[in-house]
Design an enzyme around this catalytic site. Structure first.
Site, PDB file in Angstrom:
ATOM      1  CE  LYS A  13       4.283  -2.381  -6.587  1.00  0.00           C
ATOM      2  NZ  LYS A  13       5.499  -1.589  -6.340  1.00  0.00           N
TER       3      LYS A  13
HETATM    4  C1  PLP Z   1       5.674  -0.482  -6.987  1.00  0.00           C
HETATM    5  C2  PLP Z   1       6.577   0.442  -6.321  1.00  0.00           C
HETATM    6  C3  PLP Z   1       6.521   1.808  -6.598  1.00  0.00           C
HETATM    7  C4  PLP Z   1       5.597   2.392  -7.636  1.00  0.00           C
HETATM    8  O1  PLP Z   1       4.251   2.297  -7.241  1.00  0.00           O
HETATM    9  P1  PLP Z   1       3.088   2.493  -8.322  1.00  0.00           P
HETATM   10  O2  PLP Z   1       1.835   2.247  -7.594  1.00  0.00           O
HETATM   11  O3  PLP Z   1       3.337   1.491  -9.404  1.00  0.00           O
HETATM   12  O4  PLP Z   1       3.213   3.876  -8.842  1.00  0.00           O
HETATM   13  C5  PLP Z   1       7.362   2.643  -5.882  1.00  0.00           C
HETATM   14  N1  PLP Z   1       8.241   2.161  -4.983  1.00  0.00           N
HETATM   15  C6  PLP Z   1       8.326   0.856  -4.707  1.00  0.00           C
HETATM   16  C7  PLP Z   1       9.330   0.379  -3.723  1.00  0.00           C
HETATM   17  C8  PLP Z   1       7.490  -0.045  -5.350  1.00  0.00           C
HETATM   18  O5  PLP Z   1       7.585  -1.337  -5.079  1.00  0.00           O
END
Ligand code: PLP
Length: 431
Positions: free
Chosen positions: A107
């Site tokens: 993210k």
């Molecule tokens: C947010 C997140 C996900 C899921 O991603 P999306 O884009 O919401 O499907 C998977 N793994 C981790 C570690 C995350 O932080």
């Protein structure tokens, strides 16, 4: 680039409005009106591009009408300043490590790019912007970090009490300055509902300029397409036999992969890997989409009962179930299976995978059993050090904690506790 709402394809807004407002009034999601493939010259040049160079080229292709090229360079220099390396487990099975950013989860890519873009758009505004973000774990930390010290922007983070790890909580509560953490006595879905309600509240709209940093914001999706190209660069013979396996919650990451594919990236079907919050795999199997309250798992960043980006995926495929099934294969796993997978990956490959990546590993195995000649890239979405208890229990080996995270353990955090009633959030924001 102009954008329309998934609920009204006939009306367009510009990028600034879509990024600052995040959600259209009709509660749809913004989508780019036209995604033209990158030119062939891009793919010819790709093997020799650095990661920031490819990110600049993709961004310029998409956004040059809306953002000055010199500013695009500046945003990318700040946002894409860490790599996404591939680690090969086998000739046809790879891990794309997306956790080399400051908060150790993928993210960081979206959050840092969005902070740059929003910082650009609010430069000449007189009202301060308040970013509201609901997090089930990693979003909040990445967003807080991305926006920390951005002039003209305040960030308010909602997270479910007791449902994020200790270190994740520290990442939210220890920055201070323009970052405020709200601990909500409820689930992630409550947090998300409260944020959505805030955007539709007239009083709040008058009092504050509100924006969102969840994966519903289009500015998060664009940069998440970059690392699919980065992965492609590192493979020996990339092509349509290569599939990306995406551990999924709100399905922003997978949507970004579909965006990369629309931009011309040759790849096979995407693999949607979920924990027992299996709304999408069930939909792919049965054709019926039944959102339900999320259940807590050890891959907590994927504990989502009603994936917010699903509307975008439906939109991309004209709500055609057959088309969606052709492009996305879904698999879901329990915590017990996830733990087994962490152990297996360590025993077989000497690699410590985090619980989210482990769900991806299982889905990749299942997919390859169906499609023996495929090559799979598993997106490893978080560093195992974010989930040390689970990973150490299964591998019997201490997880090496990166320095940035280790330092947090000793810091005292600060937060405000509220109930899951929207009124509590409203009172806080009106103050
Ligand atoms: C947010 C997140 C996900 C899921 O991603 P999306 O884009 O919401 O499907 C998977 N793994 C981790 C570690 C995350 O932080």
């Amino acid at each position: 680039m102009l954008l329309y709402s998934t609920r009204n394809a006939g009306q367009f807004v510009d990028l600034k409005e879509a990024v600052l407002n995040s959600l259209p009034k009709d509660k749809g999601l913004y989508m780019p009106n036209r995604i033209t493939p990158l030119p062939e010259s891009f793919f010819r040049g790709l093997p020799n591009m650095t990661f920031p160079e490819l990110a600049k080229t993709v961004t310029t292709h998409l956004l040059s009408e809306a953002v000055d090229p010199s500013y695009i360079n500046e945003i990318i220099e700040q946002a894409v300043n860490f790599d996404a390396p591939i680690v090969s487990l086998k000739e046809d099975l790879h891990i794309l490590e997306l956790f080399h950013g400051p908060t150790l989860a993928f993210k960081d890519f979206g959050a840092r790019f969005m902070a740059g873009l929003m910082g650009h758009f609010v430069r000449n505004e007189d009202r301060e912007l308040t970013i509201l973000v609901a997090t089930s774990g990693d979003t909040g930390g990445a967003v807080a970090n991305g926006f920390h010290h951005t002039p003209g922007v305040n960030v308010v983070i909602l997270y479910p009490k007791g449902k994020v790890s200790k270190l994740q909580e520290k990442q939210l509560t220890t920055l201070g300055g323009n970052i405020q953490a709200l601990e909500v006595d409820g689930t992630f879905d409550d947090c998300q509902r409260m944020v959505k309600t805030a955007f539709l509240d007239e009083d709040l709209q008058q009092r504050r300029a509100l924006s969102s940093a969840n994966s519903i914001n289009i500015a998060r999706l664009i940069p998440q397409s970059f690392y699919y190209f980065r992965a492609w660069q590192q493979l020996k013979q990339p092509g349509t036999h290569t599939s990306f396996c995406v551990p999924s919650g709100n399905f922003g990451n997978l949507t970004a992969g579909l965006l990369a594919q629309k931009l011309g990236l040759p790849c096979g079907p995407f693999i949607a890997a979920t924990n027992s919050n299996d709304i999408v795999p069930t939909f792919l199997k049965t054709g019926s989409y039944d959102p339900r309250p999320s259940v807590a798992t050890i891959s907590n960043a994927m504990d989502v009962g009603n994936p917010s980006n699903w509307a975008r995926i439906l939109d991309l495929f004209g709500e055609n179930w057959g088309q969606i099934r052709a492009h996305i294969k879904g698999f879901a796993y329990s915590d017990e299976q996830t733990r087994e997978a962490i152990k297996e990956v360590y025993q077989q490959f000497d690699y410590q995978i985090d619980p989210h990546g482990a769900v991806g590993y299982l889905a990749a195995q299942a997919f390859q059993a169906q499609q023996p000649n495929s090559e799979v890239v598993i997106l490893e979405t978080a560093h195992p050090a974010k989930f040390p208890d689970t990973v150490e229990a299964e591998t019997g080996k201490a997880v090496c904690i990166p320095e940035a995270l280790a330092k947090l353990a000793d810091l005292e955090g600060s937060k405000i506790s509220i109930s899951r009633q929207f009124e509590d959030l409203k009172t806080y924001l009106m103050d």
